[in-house]
Design a protein around this motif. Sequence first.
Motif, PDB file in Angstrom:
ATOM      1  N   ILE A   1      61.677  27.200  27.216  1.00 48.49           N
ATOM      2  CA  ILE A   1      62.052  26.637  25.922  1.00 48.49           C
ATOM      3  C   ILE A   1      63.546  26.339  25.884  1.00 48.49           C
ATOM      4  CG2 ILE A   1      62.191  27.099  23.453  1.00 48.49           C
ATOM      5  CD1 ILE A   1      59.672  28.776  23.708  1.00 48.49           C
TER       6      ILE A   1
ATOM      7  N   THR B   1      68.794  29.569  21.490  1.00 45.23           N
ATOM      8  CA  THR B   1      68.596  29.944  22.890  1.00 45.23           C
ATOM      9  C   THR B   1      69.167  31.332  23.171  1.00 45.23           C
ATOM     10  OG1 THR B   1      68.774  27.602  23.488  1.00 45.23           O
ATOM     11  CG2 THR B   1      68.916  29.197  25.273  1.00 45.23           C
TER      12      THR B   1
ATOM     13  N   ILE C   1      71.072  24.952  18.266  1.00 46.62           N
ATOM     14  CA  ILE C   1      70.288  25.014  19.505  1.00 46.62           C
ATOM     15  C   ILE C   1      70.797  26.131  20.413  1.00 46.62           C
ATOM     16  CG2 ILE C   1      69.800  23.772  21.654  1.00 46.62           C
ATOM     17  CD1 ILE C   1      69.562  21.237  20.002  1.00 46.62           C
TER      18      ILE C   1
ATOM     19  N   ILE D   1      64.966  22.446  25.207  1.00 52.66           N
ATOM     20  CA  ILE D   1      65.698  22.025  24.013  1.00 52.66           C
ATOM     21  C   ILE D   1      67.156  21.693  24.342  1.00 52.66           C
ATOM     22  CG2 ILE D   1      64.182  23.280  22.453  1.00 52.66           C
ATOM     23  CD1 ILE D   1      66.234  25.472  22.207  1.00 52.66           C
ATOM     24  N   ASN D   2      67.738  22.388  25.311  1.00 50.97           N
ATOM     25  CA  ASN D   2      69.109  22.059  25.694  1.00 50.97           C
ATOM     26  C   ASN D   2      69.180  20.739  26.448  1.00 50.97           C
ATOM     27  OD1 ASN D   2      71.401  24.271  25.222  1.00 50.97           O
ATOM     28  ND2 ASN D   2      69.453  25.336  25.452  1.00 50.97           N
TER      29      ASN D   2
ATOM     30  N   PHE E   1      69.020  18.058  23.884  1.00 54.03           N
ATOM     31  CA  PHE E   1      70.286  17.973  23.160  1.00 54.03           C
ATOM     32  C   PHE E   1      71.361  17.277  23.991  1.00 54.03           C
ATOM     33  CE2 PHE E   1      74.350  20.064  21.863  1.00 54.03           C
ATOM     34  CZ  PHE E   1      74.459  19.435  20.633  1.00 54.03           C
TER      35      PHE E   1
END
Length: 326
Positions: free
Chosen positions: A41, A159, A155, A45-46, A49
């Motif tokens: 995950i 994390t 974000i 998501i990084n 981004f």
Amino acid sequence: MTEPHHGHDHDHDPAHKGHDHGHAGHQHATPPAGFDRAFAIGSAINAAFVIGEIVFGLSAHSVALLADAAHNLGDVLGLLLAWWAVSLGRRQPTRSRTYGLGRSSILASLTNAVVLLVGVGGITFEALRRLIEGVPAGEVGGQTVMIVAAIGIAINGLTAWMFARGRKGDLNVRGAFLHMAADAAVSAGVVVSGLVIMLTGWSWLDPLVSLGIAALILISTWGLLRDSVNLALDKVPEHIDAGQVQAWLAALPGVAEVHDLHIWALSTTETALTAHLVRPQHGQDDAFLQSLCEGLNQRFAIGHATVQVERGDQEQPCALAPAHVV
């Protein structure tokens, strides 16, 4: 490293290899399998981004956003490398790789450090160019910078939170947590610069902030590079005092001398030790060896110990006893 048996003869007990996996508190070579989801995950998501930061950084003419994108790209690479190394570390030893692939975590951190340093060079060059040539007023979109960087805070914070529960039990997980938490702070700095640019029109502040970001990356990356190189070259891990280990071994019952002591990292989470102990008045003693391994694990977090016990016969001295012999 030296092998337990050598070409010379001793009147001593056979070498014993102490693995104490059965008791509580033993090191785990890799993070628990549950962290695979956190790695997946966090990486996804990084990565999304980073793409967004590049797109909006180019459209807003913001070097600070592009600098932060480069930093976050390094984070994605770091997470993927850490995840890959964790997977390799779980593989069983083979005849050709008798320690398994745990040291892949050291190679992963070393690669990550080098890539980040290259990125710092690119950021610094572009920021200095824009400072020297000047940034036209109004070129940098302060509102865009502020919004995109604010998303980065969320974000990176999310994390970091995913790794928070394991940061005390595993150095790799702790490193991921600290890195992502620091990134949230860096993104906060970009938000501040975007706000100032929007209110004042000081576009020159954007490359100046990017230089600050580059400096922060350099400071953190230099430590990562130093530690990775040290572990790759078999330096005693920073959290272990070799002198204390030797003194503790020398104080064990019946031990008259400790020599050929070596301590090195099998991975970023597991440490190994080999040593020769001279016990003139004692024969083979499995209980002593078991207690020794438990003590090394509990006191120094050394989970993989190999000990050779010798009687100290002066007519057949150990060729590895002198301190200068490896």
